[in-house]
Write a protein that holds these residues in place. Structure first.
Motif, PDB file in Angstrom:
ATOM      1  N   GLU A 122     -11.663  -3.102  -2.963  1.00 29.55           N
ATOM      2  CA  GLU A 122     -10.887  -2.303  -4.167  1.00 29.55           C
ATOM      3  C   GLU A 122     -10.434  -1.125  -3.366  1.00 29.55           C
ATOM      4  OE1 GLU A 122      -9.269  -2.892  -6.707  1.00 29.55           O
ATOM      5  OE2 GLU A 122     -10.068  -4.269  -7.651  1.00 29.55           O
ATOM      6  N   ALA A 123     -11.569  -0.420  -2.535  1.00 28.88           N
ATOM      7  CA  ALA A 123     -11.446   0.645  -1.737  1.00 28.88           C
ATOM      8  C   ALA A 123     -10.306   0.230  -0.395  1.00 28.88           C
ATOM      9  CB  ALA A 123     -12.773   0.918  -1.170  1.00 28.88           C
ATOM     10  N   ALA A 124     -10.441  -0.711   0.002  1.00 28.25           N
ATOM     11  CA  ALA A 124      -9.498  -1.184   1.083  1.00 28.25           C
ATOM     12  C   ALA A 124      -7.869  -1.208   0.370  1.00 28.25           C
ATOM     13  CB  ALA A 124      -9.657  -2.472   1.607  1.00 28.25           C
ATOM     14  N   CYS A 125      -7.880  -1.614  -0.670  1.00 31.37           N
ATOM     15  CA  CYS A 125      -6.626  -1.932  -1.406  1.00 31.37           C
ATOM     16  C   CYS A 125      -5.993  -0.310  -1.633  1.00 31.37           C
ATOM     17  CB  CYS A 125      -6.708  -2.569  -2.865  1.00 31.37           C
ATOM     18  SG  CYS A 125      -5.258  -2.632  -3.748  1.00 31.37           S
ATOM     19  N   ARG A 126      -6.849   0.604  -2.031  1.00 33.31           N
ATOM     20  CA  ARG A 126      -6.231   1.615  -2.364  1.00 33.31           C
ATOM     21  C   ARG A 126      -5.867   2.507  -0.688  1.00 33.31           C
ATOM     22  NH1 ARG A 126     -10.773   1.968  -5.817  1.00 33.31           N
ATOM     23  NH2 ARG A 126     -11.977   2.822  -4.289  1.00 33.31           N
ATOM     24  N   TRP A 127      -6.669   2.062   0.093  1.00 30.67           N
ATOM     25  CA  TRP A 127      -6.349   2.778   1.418  1.00 30.67           C
ATOM     26  C   TRP A 127      -5.110   2.063   2.053  1.00 30.67           C
ATOM     27  CZ3 TRP A 127      -5.819   1.204   6.554  1.00 30.67           C
ATOM     28  CH2 TRP A 127      -6.124   2.244   7.540  1.00 30.67           C
ATOM     29  N   PHE A 128      -4.904   0.925   1.886  1.00 28.87           N
ATOM     30  CA  PHE A 128      -3.583   0.228   2.298  1.00 28.87           C
ATOM     31  C   PHE A 128      -2.479   0.782   1.380  1.00 28.87           C
ATOM     32  CE2 PHE A 128      -6.193  -3.761   3.338  1.00 28.87           C
ATOM     33  CZ  PHE A 128      -6.037  -3.674   4.763  1.00 28.87           C
ATOM     34  N   ARG A 129      -2.649   1.162   0.063  1.00 24.60           N
ATOM     35  CA  ARG A 129      -1.510   1.802  -0.733  1.00 24.60           C
ATOM     36  C   ARG A 129      -1.063   3.031  -0.058  1.00 24.60           C
ATOM     37  NH1 ARG A 129       1.897   1.285  -2.724  1.00 24.60           N
ATOM     38  NH2 ARG A 129       1.671   2.137  -4.758  1.00 24.60           N
ATOM     39  N   LEU A 130      -2.191   3.899   0.203  1.00 26.28           N
ATOM     40  CA  LEU A 130      -1.794   5.322   0.853  1.00 26.28           C
ATOM     41  C   LEU A 130      -1.091   5.261   2.124  1.00 26.28           C
ATOM     42  CD1 LEU A 130      -5.216   6.899  -0.130  1.00 26.28           C
ATOM     43  CD2 LEU A 130      -2.988   7.643  -0.964  1.00 26.28           C
ATOM     44  N   GLN A 131      -1.634   4.304   3.094  1.00 26.11           N
ATOM     45  CA  GLN A 131      -0.788   4.219   4.195  1.00 26.11           C
ATOM     46  C   GLN A 131       0.787   3.882   4.006  1.00 26.11           C
ATOM     47  OE1 GLN A 131      -2.636   5.174   6.918  1.00 26.11           O
ATOM     48  NE2 GLN A 131      -4.197   5.376   5.020  1.00 26.11           N
ATOM     49  N   LEU A 132       1.001   3.303   3.057  1.00 27.17           N
ATOM     50  CA  LEU A 132       2.503   2.852   2.943  1.00 27.17           C
ATOM     51  C   LEU A 132       3.430   4.293   2.969  1.00 27.17           C
ATOM     52  CD1 LEU A 132       4.554   0.643   2.727  1.00 27.17           C
ATOM     53  CD2 LEU A 132       4.302   0.595   0.269  1.00 27.17           C
ATOM     54  N   GLN A 133       2.668   5.341   2.333  1.00 23.83           N
ATOM     55  CA  GLN A 133       3.569   6.671   2.273  1.00 23.83           C
ATOM     56  C   GLN A 133       3.386   7.330   3.540  1.00 23.83           C
ATOM     57  OE1 GLN A 133       4.899   6.436  -0.438  1.00 23.83           O
ATOM     58  NE2 GLN A 133       3.738   4.608  -1.073  1.00 23.83           N
ATOM     59  N   THR A 134       2.979   6.990   4.732  1.00 24.07           N
ATOM     60  CA  THR A 134       3.001   7.589   5.885  1.00 24.07           C
ATOM     61  C   THR A 134       3.861   7.506   6.766  1.00 24.07           C
ATOM     62  OG1 THR A 134       1.349   6.087   6.878  1.00 24.07           O
ATOM     63  CG2 THR A 134       0.139   7.784   5.642  1.00 24.07           C
ATOM     64  N   GLY A 135       3.935   8.319   7.713  1.00 23.33           N
ATOM     65  CA  GLY A 135       5.160   8.436   8.586  1.00 23.33           C
ATOM     66  C   GLY A 135       5.186   6.867   9.479  1.00 23.33           C
ATOM     67  N   ALA A 136       3.896   6.539   9.831  1.00 17.17           N
ATOM     68  CA  ALA A 136       3.784   5.203  10.510  1.00 17.17           C
ATOM     69  C   ALA A 136       4.304   4.056   9.615  1.00 17.17           C
ATOM     70  CB  ALA A 136       2.038   5.115  10.784  1.00 17.17           C
ATOM     71  N   ALA A 138       7.098   3.937   8.184  1.00 19.62           N
ATOM     72  CA  ALA A 138       8.736   4.153   7.897  1.00 19.62           C
ATOM     73  C   ALA A 138       9.428   2.749   8.171  1.00 19.62           C
ATOM     74  CB  ALA A 138       9.072   5.367   8.694  1.00 19.62           C
ATOM     75  N   GLU A 139       8.966   2.069   9.099  1.00 18.84           N
ATOM     76  CA  GLU A 139       9.656   0.787   9.561  1.00 18.84           C
ATOM     77  C   GLU A 139       9.317  -0.321   8.196  1.00 18.84           C
ATOM     78  OE1 GLU A 139       9.880  -2.701  12.671  1.00 18.84           O
ATOM     79  OE2 GLU A 139       8.586  -1.106  13.005  1.00 18.84           O
ATOM     80  N   ALA A 140       8.193  -0.093   7.682  1.00 12.32           N
ATOM     81  CA  ALA A 140       7.603  -1.018   6.781  1.00 12.32           C
ATOM     82  C   ALA A 140       8.421  -0.764   5.437  1.00 12.32           C
ATOM     83  CB  ALA A 140       6.266  -0.899   6.389  1.00 12.32           C
ATOM     84  N   ARG A 141       8.717   0.535   5.109  1.00 10.93           N
ATOM     85  CA  ARG A 141       9.358   1.030   3.749  1.00 10.93           C
ATOM     86  C   ARG A 141      10.850   0.564   4.137  1.00 10.93           C
ATOM     87  NH1 ARG A 141       6.200   5.630   4.573  1.00 10.93           N
ATOM     88  NH2 ARG A 141       8.039   6.729   5.401  1.00 10.93           N
ATOM     89  N   ASP A 142      11.254   0.611   5.356  1.00 12.08           N
ATOM     90  CA  ASP A 142      12.849   0.133   5.409  1.00 12.08           C
ATOM     91  C   ASP A 142      12.747  -1.341   5.358  1.00 12.08           C
ATOM     92  OD1 ASP A 142      13.434   2.702   6.154  1.00 12.08           O
ATOM     93  OD2 ASP A 142      13.643   2.492   8.276  1.00 12.08           O
TER      94      ASP A 142
END
Length: 624
Positions: A122-136, A138-142
């Motif tokens: 569960e802690a890893a899931c939350r961490w992955f979710r936060l990383q999706l909002q970072t600049g790194a 951007a390509e994944a969000r696109d």
């Protein structure tokens, strides 16, 4: 965990089973007798409108007369909520206000360790979710935006991102106080084979959390952003929490949707499930990067008695369907069926929904084909059946396949269905037949050659037999082999016979039916062919066929006898003629006994039929 003697009995006695089941169903109070603890409701395990699900508080059991689901309160909790046995016991104990027995120290230690592993995931899931909002990311969000996923979809499916860093997640989890051994055991990090610092298993990937039926995060699936990555998709390894062959992606939400009447749809991948769910097909699930396993099939059938397998329209999807046939046949039976949707070539559910909308996907699902159709298609694909040996080989392959079905009734229905398909295929002399009147041979042409002359009454008997079969199609199965041997010379009658055996509906067949209706001797037909007792109708039908077969056999034997007569008839020929007469006499029921005169024979048959046939019901179209 071992339980003390009598604990489960006390548990069942304290909590009425209707209280447990009542949370999942709406009782039919008109049919139920609450004072006696006798309850009825539509079954929660299969879609129905009538109340065929019975719950008995006195006996502590439930039973569905539709899908045959049965068990006690613990069974219901396991089947309806996907709980393990001990979890169901805990739920029922809490309901009863009973204290669970203390487990032995080793069992408690294992349970505590699983709980800590769930905390890690569960802690890893939350961490992955936060990383999706970072600049790194951007390509994944696109990428997700190009696939049509907005922020609401990302939140609904908890989509995350693993940056392309070797130690970032492991370090973040250790800083939160998690032991490195637990992080590795949960499948989040991995140890190098030659020793050294543990590294993050998921790097440079879009992350899809995988949850069990209770909503707990048990692992992850990651899609690589690098097109040159060795594996496009990577799943968590086998862990104490994650067994990819015994779980399904999106299982919890799908089970809830199926309980509300949605279909269970099995797609191939995460994005297919997300596309289906967003289009309103909330009962979508997917296997976890492998071909469907026996355990996953059983899990699907616990959710729905008839999952729809929606496979991509490429070669891999076709191969997956063929493998699934062999896996499912030894497990199929009442309440455990499959239907298949093969998508257009080159498309998956996500592609189809984007290109043509949810309605196109719904139309395909409505036309899902049963397992028997897939089996038949597999066995005849690319084959030419132009010899007895090739036909026999097909017979053997089909017999071997359905011989693996454990349920006798299901086996029998498969055999009957495949028999009809073989008749349609071989009825034209070994090639797929056109319908009569469209260039194909008439049904039965490859099996029986009609005699040139017909004895008095044959036409009447044949017409009456076809007529009854048209009005009472449920009787066909019992006499299928016999009516296959009918060889109507009239093209429209032949078309009607073809329609009856192949469940089709051709204009020529309808003309044949209308001709029979208009026949002066058959127009008095069954007021009760549509409503009379099935045994009575079946008896009449069998007698008609007995008489017809006896007359035709007699005609054939007479023709052979004529050819054999050389001068005076010998004793052997005389004996054969006597046997012909006796066989024909046995086929004649006294009330239908022929006088030898065609008109009297017709009148006798009409009188027999008209006693239980009504013009009004007869004029209605036949049920199909």
């Amino acid at each position: 965990m071992s339980l003390p003697p009598g604990f489960l009995d006390e548990l069942r006695n304290r909590v009425p089973i209707s209280r447990v089941i009542g949370r999942k169903v709406v009782w039919d109070l008109r049919k139920s007798n609450q004072a006696k603890g006798d309850w009825w409701a539509p079954c929660p395990f299969h879609q129905e409108k009538s109340a065929s699900f019975h719950c008995d508080d006195q006996k502590g059991f439930y039973y569905c007369f539709g899908c045959h689901a049965k068990g006690d309160a613990l069974t219901f909790l396991k089947e309806a909520d996907g709980l393990e046995f001990i979890e169901a016991v805990k739920v029922l104990a809490a309901e009863a206000g009973m204290q669970m027995p203390e487990p032995d120290p080793r069992a408690r230690e294992r349970s505590d360790r699983r709980s800590r592993l769930f905390e890690v995931t569960e802690a890893a899931c939350r961490w992955f979710r936060l990383q999706l909002q970072t600049g790194a990311a951007a390509e994944a969000r696109d990428y997700l935006a190009r696939r049509g996923l907005d922020q609401a979809a990302e939140e609904r499916f908890e989509i995350g991102f693993a940056p392309d860093q070797r130690y970032a997640l492991g370090q973040a989890l250790r800083e939160k106080g998690f032991d490195e051994g637990l992080i590795v055991e949960a499948g989040i990090s991995a140890r190098p084979e030659g020793g050294g610092q543990v590294y993050d298993r998921f790097r440079g990937r879009i992350i899809f959390p995988i949850r069990d039926g209770q909503g707990r995060c048990i692992g992850f699936g990651g899609r690589a952003m690098d097109p040159n990555a060795r594996a496009k998709y990577l799943n968590s390894p086998e862990t104490p929490l994650f067994d990819k062959g015994r779980n399904l992606y999106h299982m919890g939400p799908a089970r809830s949707a199926v309980a509300k009447g949605k279909a269970l749809i099995v797609a191939e991948g995460y994005m297919d499930v997300i596309a289906l769910a967003r289009a309103g097909f909330d009962g979508a699930v997917a296997p976890l990067g492998t071909a469907i396993t026996e355990d996953q099939l059983r899990l699907m059938w616990r959710i729905s008695p008839e999952p729809i397998i929606a496979l991509d329209g490429d070669a891999a999807g076709q191969r997956a369907a063929q493998r699934l046939i062999d896996l499912a046949l030894p497990m199929t039976g009442p309440g455990q069926a499959l239907r298949f949707v093969i998508l257009p070539a080159g498309q998956d559910p996500d592609d189809l929904i984007k290109a043509s909308g949810a309605a196109a996907m719904g139309a395909l699902l409505d036309r899902a084909r049963p397992l028997v159709d897939l089996l038949w298609s597999r066995e005849i694909e690319g084959q030419v059946f132009d010899s007895p040996e090739r036909k026999a080989a097909l017979d053997k392959r089909l017999a071997d396949a359905i011989g693996r079905i454990p349920d006798e009734a299901t086996r029998r229905h498969y055999d009957r269905e495949l028999g009809q398909k073989k008749w349609a295929l071989f009825g034209g002399g070994g090639r797929r037949p056109g319908k009569p009147g469209q260039g194909g041979r008439k049904p039965g042409a490859a099996r029986v050659v009609a005699m040139d002359s017909s004895l008095p009454g044959e036409d009447l008997l044949e017409g009456a037999s076809l007529l009854i079969c048209a009005l009472r199609p449920e009787l066909i199965a019992a006499v299928e082999g016999r009516i296959e041997r009918l060889t109507p010379r009239d093209e429209n009658r032949a078309a009607l016979l073809f329609d009856l055996l192949s469940h089709s509906d051709s204009p020529a067949g309808q003309r044949g039916l209308e001709t029979l209706r208009a026949d002066a001797h058959l127009g008095l037909t069954p007021s009760v062919i549509s409503s009379q007792d099935a045994d009575a109708v079946a008896a009449i039908l069998n007698n008609l066929l007995d008489r017809l077969e006896a007359q035709r056999a007699a005609g054939a034997e007479l023709a052979r006898a004529e050819a054999e007569i050389q001068g005076e008839a010998d004793e052997g020929l005389t004996w054969r003629m006597q046997q012909i007469a006796r066989a024909r006499h046995r086929a004649e029921r006294p009330e239908l006994e022929s006088s030898g005169d065609l008109n009297e024979d017709r009148d006798a048959l009409s009188a027999q039929l008209s006693g239980w046939l009504s013009e009004e019901i007869w004029r209605k179209p036949p049920r199909r």
